[in-house]
Design a protein around this motif. Structure first.
Motif, PDB file in Angstrom:
ATOM      1  N   ASP A  38      -4.698  31.868 -57.491  1.00 19.49           N
ATOM      2  CA  ASP A  38      -5.605  32.714 -58.263  1.00 19.49           C
ATOM      3  C   ASP A  38      -6.594  31.893 -59.084  1.00 19.49           C
ATOM      4  O   ASP A  38      -7.496  32.446 -59.701  1.00 19.49           O
ATOM      5  N   SER A  39      -6.419  30.573 -59.111  1.00 21.96           N
ATOM      6  CA  SER A  39      -7.361  29.709 -59.815  1.00 21.96           C
ATOM      7  C   SER A  39      -8.581  29.430 -58.946  1.00 21.96           C
ATOM      8  O   SER A  39      -8.449  29.056 -57.781  1.00 21.96           O
ATOM      9  N   SER A  40      -9.770  29.569 -59.528  1.00 20.28           N
ATOM     10  CA  SER A  40     -10.997  29.250 -58.792  1.00 20.28           C
ATOM     11  C   SER A  40     -11.157  27.745 -58.609  1.00 20.28           C
ATOM     12  O   SER A  40     -12.035  27.300 -57.872  1.00 20.28           O
ATOM     13  N   ARG A  41     -10.304  26.965 -59.259  1.00 23.79           N
ATOM     14  CA  ARG A  41     -10.341  25.501 -59.125  1.00 23.79           C
ATOM     15  C   ARG A  41      -9.305  24.992 -58.124  1.00 23.79           C
ATOM     16  O   ARG A  41      -9.042  23.797 -58.047  1.00 23.79           O
ATOM     17  N   PHE A  42      -8.700  25.912 -57.384  1.00 22.55           N
ATOM     18  CA  PHE A  42      -7.639  25.545 -56.441  1.00 22.55           C
ATOM     19  C   PHE A  42      -8.021  26.023 -55.046  1.00 22.55           C
ATOM     20  O   PHE A  42      -8.393  27.181 -54.855  1.00 22.55           O
ATOM     21  N   THR A  43      -7.941  25.119 -54.063  1.00 16.16           N
ATOM     22  CA  THR A  43      -8.202  25.472 -52.668  1.00 16.16           C
ATOM     23  C   THR A  43      -7.024  25.008 -51.820  1.00 16.16           C
ATOM     24  O   THR A  43      -6.779  23.798 -51.702  1.00 16.16           O
ATOM     25  N   LEU A  44      -6.294  25.943 -51.249  1.00 13.77           N
ATOM     26  CA  LEU A  44      -5.155  25.609 -50.399  1.00 13.77           C
ATOM     27  C   LEU A  44      -5.665  25.233 -49.008  1.00 13.77           C
ATOM     28  O   LEU A  44      -6.463  25.953 -48.415  1.00 13.77           O
ATOM     29  N   ILE A 121     -17.298  22.352 -49.844  1.00  8.25           N
ATOM     30  CA  ILE A 121     -17.472  22.040 -51.256  1.00  8.25           C
ATOM     31  C   ILE A 121     -18.847  22.541 -51.689  1.00  8.25           C
ATOM     32  O   ILE A 121     -19.858  22.215 -51.054  1.00  8.25           O
ATOM     33  N   ASN A 122     -18.875  23.316 -52.758  1.00  6.36           N
ATOM     34  CA  ASN A 122     -20.143  23.872 -53.235  1.00  6.36           C
ATOM     35  C   ASN A 122     -20.660  23.222 -54.505  1.00  6.36           C
ATOM     36  O   ASN A 122     -21.856  23.276 -54.791  1.00  6.36           O
ATOM     37  N   ASP A 123     -19.774  22.610 -55.291  1.00  6.86           N
ATOM     38  CA  ASP A 123     -20.163  22.049 -56.582  1.00  6.86           C
ATOM     39  C   ASP A 123     -19.765  20.576 -56.644  1.00  6.86           C
ATOM     40  O   ASP A 123     -18.593  20.251 -56.811  1.00  6.86           O
ATOM     41  N   LEU A 124     -20.730  19.699 -56.538  1.00  4.80           N
ATOM     42  CA  LEU A 124     -20.448  18.271 -56.575  1.00  4.80           C
ATOM     43  C   LEU A 124     -20.397  17.717 -57.997  1.00  4.80           C
ATOM     44  O   LEU A 124     -20.086  16.543 -58.202  1.00  4.80           O
ATOM     45  N   VAL A 167     -19.672  15.578 -49.705  1.00  9.27           N
ATOM     46  CA  VAL A 167     -21.051  16.053 -49.600  1.00  9.27           C
ATOM     47  C   VAL A 167     -21.028  17.561 -49.829  1.00  9.27           C
ATOM     48  O   VAL A 167     -20.002  18.208 -49.669  1.00  9.27           O
ATOM     49  N   LYS A 168     -22.162  18.107 -50.219  1.00  9.36           N
ATOM     50  CA  LYS A 168     -22.231  19.546 -50.407  1.00  9.36           C
ATOM     51  C   LYS A 168     -22.195  20.237 -49.058  1.00  9.36           C
ATOM     52  O   LYS A 168     -22.868  19.833 -48.118  1.00  9.36           O
ATOM     53  N   GLY A 169     -21.360  21.266 -48.971  1.00 10.73           N
ATOM     54  CA  GLY A 169     -21.184  21.954 -47.693  1.00 10.73           C
ATOM     55  C   GLY A 169     -19.908  21.514 -47.018  1.00 10.73           C
ATOM     56  O   GLY A 169     -18.885  21.286 -47.665  1.00 10.73           O
ATOM     57  N   GLN A 170     -19.971  21.330 -45.699  1.00 10.15           N
ATOM     58  CA  GLN A 170     -18.767  21.032 -44.920  1.00 10.15           C
ATOM     59  C   GLN A 170     -18.384  19.564 -44.998  1.00 10.15           C
ATOM     60  O   GLN A 170     -19.225  18.680 -44.874  1.00 10.15           O
TER      61      GLN A 170
END
Length: 202
Positions: A38-44, A121-124, A167-170
Motif C-alpha cells: 500500500d506504500s507508493s514508495r514500494f514496488t514488488l 521508474i518515473n521519478d529519478l 533511467v526514466k522509463g523502462q
C-alpha cells in the motif's frame, strides 16, 4: 580468486544491514496501509521473470560478466526454487556436505540460473534501493547492463542502491544465481538443498 570462492568477500556494493522498514510518502499513507504494497514508495517485483538455466557456470559466455547480457529461453516464477520447475534435481543433506570438501572451492560444474525482468521508474530525484529477501546460494546483479553488486548470505536481505544506474522509463534488471559458492560450507544443515531467488524482490 573467484568472488564466489573467496572467504574474504561476502558482498560487493551491498548496503549495510539495517532494521527492516518500508518507507511511505506521507503519514496518512502509513497509518492507513494494510500491507507494505500500500506504500507508493514500494514496488514488488515478484512474478514471472525471463530465465535461462545452465548446467555449469562454464557455459555462460565470458562477455556476460561485463554487461549481464545473454539470450534467455524460458520463464521462472520469483520467488521459487528452480528445482521445483524441472531444472536440476532436489538434494537432501543430513550430515555431509553437498559437494566435495575443499573449502573455499566449489565444483566447476556449478549449476546456475540467469533471471531478467523490466520495471519502470518515473521519478529519478528519489533514491531507489533494490532488495532481495533471499537467494540461494549467491547472486550477481546488473541494472541496464551495468554491474551493481554481489552477495552470498542466502537467508539475509540484500539491499543495493541502484539510483546511479537508472533511467526514466523502462529499466532492465538481470540477476545471476549460482547453486554453490564458498558460503555453501557455512550453511551445512539437515535440509533439502534448493536454488534460485527463493524470497521476494522489491
Amino acid at each position: 580468486m573467484k568472488t564466489y570462492e573467496n572467504f574474504d568477500i561476502q558482498s560487493i556494493n551491498k548496503e549495510a544491514n539495517r532494521n527492516y522498514y518500508i518507507p511511505f510518502a506521507t503519514h496518512k499513507e502509513a497509518v492507513t496501509a494494510k500491507t507494505r504494497q500500500d506504500s507508493s514508495r514500494f514496488t514488488l517485483l515478484d512474478g514471472q521473470w525471463d530465465f535461462r538455466y545452465f548446467d555449469s557456470i562454464r557455459e555462460i559466455p565470458a562477455s556476460f560478466f561485463e554487461d549481464g547480457q545473454v539470450s534467455l529461453d524460458a520463464k521462472m516464477k520469483v520467488p521459487s526454487a528452480w528445482q521445483n520447475s524441472g531444472y536440476d534435481s532436489h538434494q537432501y543433506i543430513n550430515v555431509s556436505y553437498p559437494i566435495p570438501y575443499m573449502p573455499p572451492f566449489v565444483p566447476d560444474d556449478n549449476p546456475c540460473g540467469v533471471y531478467q525482468r523490466e520495471f519502470d521508474i518515473n521519478d529519478l530525484e528519489l533514491s531507489h534501493y533494490l532488495n532481495f529477501e533471499g537467494a540461494d546460494s549467491n547472486l550477481y546483479v546488473w541494472i541496464n547492463h551495468q554491474f551493481v553488486g554481489y552477495d552470498q548470505v542466502t537467508h539475509s536481505t540484500k539491499e543495493f542502491d541502484i539510483s546511479p544506474y537508472l533511467v526514466k522509463g523502462q529499466n532492465t534488471l538481470t540477476v545471476l544465481v549460482m547453486k554453490w559458492c564458498d558460503g555453501t560450507y557455512f550453511e551445512d544443515q539437515d535440509k533439502f538443498r534448493t536454488s534460485g531467488i527463493i524470497r521476494s524482490v522489491y
